[in-house]
Design an enzyme around this catalytic site. Structure first.
Site, PDB file in Angstrom:
ATOM      1  CE  LYS A 154      -3.759   2.435   2.550  1.00  0.00           C
ATOM      2  NZ  LYS A 154      -4.453   2.353   3.614  1.00  0.00           N
ATOM      3  NE  ARG A 206      -5.712   9.688   3.337  1.00  0.00           N
ATOM      4  CZ  ARG A 206      -4.263   9.815   3.279  1.00  0.00           C
ATOM      5  NH1 ARG A 206      -3.912  11.046   3.053  1.00  0.00           N
ATOM      6  NH2 ARG A 206      -3.633   8.805   2.939  1.00  0.00           N
ATOM      7  CE  LYS A 263      -3.434   8.049   6.735  1.00  0.00           C
ATOM      8  NZ  LYS A 263      -4.688   7.171   6.676  1.00  0.00           N
ATOM      9  CE  LYS A 306      -6.043   2.073  -0.718  1.00  0.00           C
ATOM     10  NZ  LYS A 306      -6.648   2.162   0.889  1.00  0.00           N
ATOM     11  CB  SER A 359     -11.390   7.383  -3.737  1.00  0.00           C
ATOM     12  OG  SER A 359     -10.047   7.764  -3.232  1.00  0.00           O
ATOM     13  CE1 TYR A 369     -14.917   3.675  -3.216  1.00  0.00           C
ATOM     14  CE2 TYR A 369     -13.074   3.673  -4.459  1.00  0.00           C
ATOM     15  CZ  TYR A 369     -13.519   3.671  -3.179  1.00  0.00           C
ATOM     16  OH  TYR A 369     -12.933   3.837  -2.140  1.00  0.00           O
TER      17      TYR A 369
HETATM   18  C1  PBG Z   1      -7.701   3.449   5.671  1.00  0.00           C
HETATM   19  C2  PBG Z   1      -7.892   3.207   4.075  1.00  0.00           C
HETATM   20  C3  PBG Z   1      -7.654   4.161   3.069  1.00  0.00           C
HETATM   21  C4  PBG Z   1      -8.096   3.688   1.630  1.00  0.00           C
HETATM   22  C5  PBG Z   1      -8.692   2.556   2.317  1.00  0.00           C
HETATM   23  N1  PBG Z   1      -8.371   2.217   3.484  1.00  0.00           N
HETATM   24  C6  PBG Z   1      -7.166   5.554   3.009  1.00  0.00           C
HETATM   25  C7  PBG Z   1      -5.746   5.836   3.691  1.00  0.00           C
HETATM   26  O1  PBG Z   1      -4.786   4.993   3.906  1.00  0.00           O
HETATM   27  O2  PBG Z   1      -5.340   6.990   3.904  1.00  0.00           O
HETATM   28  C8  PBG Z   1      -8.072   4.422   0.478  1.00  0.00           C
HETATM   29  C9  PBG Z   1      -9.203   3.734  -0.412  1.00  0.00           C
HETATM   30  C10 PBG Z   1      -9.356   4.924  -1.641  1.00  0.00           C
HETATM   31  O3  PBG Z   1      -8.796   6.009  -1.662  1.00  0.00           O
HETATM   32  O4  PBG Z   1     -10.198   4.633  -2.351  1.00  0.00           O
HETATM   33  N2  PBG Z   1      -6.146   2.976   6.080  1.00  0.00           N
END
Ligand code: PBG
Length: 325
Positions: free
Chosen positions: A196, A206, A218, A249, A275, A314
């Site tokens: 990720k 978010r 992060k 991801k 997203s 989505y």
């Molecule tokens: C939470 C999480 C996130 C996403 C999925 N689980 C956001 C992040 O890590 O800040 C993002 C999914 C998306 O953007 O569709 N940890």
């Protein structure tokens, strides 16, 4: 002209193209993300992700009913938590009265034929907005694991079929596996967010959950977008720690990573088409610059072609609407 090989022969008609098609994307592979909010009668569109909503449980049951009609039965659920329920230890994530857990119970009761995937990370519940515990401005690893594992057990107890840790703490797959096993959830699989990345493309997500970090970013736990071999280290660890799926991801900007994971590992590979990646295409289509019905399946096909067995997107409902199951 005399030509032995004429590749166009295999493209000559729709029926021939069907025979020679190399990637057969099906609704069965797709997982649809749904955002939940406590309350009743709520269906609020997310402005940075048109066509997607924050639902209260009664409304999400209707949405899921529609999806099932279309042959789409796999969902990943995310909670928007009221600010006053957030704290430093994300305690609401395993609280008795957590509506997200209650939602899973109600969905499974109304639609036992669904598959529900949870999200394990502290960010929706944390007053700091980070995926792990913040101590003196640092996201601490080992102390976060206990909280994450309590969250995972609560989710398994609520009826989630697959537990998906998205927090990127070291050692969390093993820790959560042990915790599940000790609580008689030996049959509950873990879909690990293995690679990720610290991506800019989580923006609309978010917005949807009001879950952005209050301070900092992060980057001390999510991966550097420039790195590829590091994904192999994560993949080896997650495999050794007992993960049942390895996830990459985001998806579109990381097709090379998906391909690499598929080549190197035997576990099923999931890809999260996030997203911001979906929002880009929606925006271009709204402007009339691209044709959604053609571009959307092309995008999903590229993720499958790269090697994803499971695609979280989505666009799942629109794909199901266009192509059925
Ligand atoms: C939470 C999480 C996130 C996403 C999925 N689980 C956001 C992040 O890590 O800040 C993002 C999914 C998306 O953007 O569709 N940890």
């Amino acid at each position: 002209m005399l030509m032995l090989r004429r590749p166009r022969r295999n493209r000559n008609s729709k029926l021939i193209r069907e025979l020679t098609c190399e990637t057969r994307l099906s609704t069965e592979q797709l997982v649809y993300p749904l955002f939940l909010e406590n309350g009743e009668g709520i269906k609020k569109e997310i402005s940075s992700l048109p066509g997607n909503f924050r639902f209260s449980v009664d409304q999400v049951l209707e949405e899921i009913g529609e999806c099932i009609e279309l042959g789409l039965a796999k969902f990943i659920l995310f909670p928007a938590i009221a600010e006053e329920l957030k704290d430093e230890l994300a305690t609401h994530s395993f609280a008795e009265d957590n509506f997200y857990l209650e939602a899973a119970r109600q969905i499974k009761q109304a639609f036992p034929e669904t598959l529900l995937i949870s999200d394990v990370a502290m960010d929706p519940y944390s007053s700091d907005g980070h995926d792990g515990l913040v101590l003196d401005g640092r996201i601490v690893n080992d102390e976060s694991l206990l909280i994450l594992s309590r969250m995972a057990i609560a989710q398994a107890q609520a009826g989630f079929d697959i537990i998906a840790p998205s927090d990127m703490m070291d050692g969390r797959v093993e820790f959560i596996r042990d915790a599940l096993d000790q609580n008689e959830f030996t049959e509950t699989p873990i879909m690990s967010y293995t690679a990720k990345y610290a991506s800019a493309y989580y923006g609309p997500f978010r917005d949807a959950l009001d879950s952005a970090p209050k301070e900092g970013d992060k980057k001390t736990y999510q991966m550097n977008p420039a790195n590829k071999r590091e994904a192999l280290i994560e993949g080896e660890l997650d495999t050794a720690e007992g993960a049942d799926y390895l996830m990459v991801k985001p998806a579109l900007h990381y097709l090379d990573i998906i391909h690499q994971m598929k080549e190197h590992f035997e576990l099923p590979i999931a890809a999260y088409h996030v997203s911001g990646e979906c929002a880009m295409l929606i925006a271009a289509c709204e402007k009339g610059w691209l044709d959604y019905d053609q571009a959307m399946p092309e995008v999903l096909n590229s993720i499958a072609r790269a090697g994803a067995d499971v695609i979280i997107t989505y666009f799942a409902k629109d794909f199901a609407r266009q192509f059925g199951s």
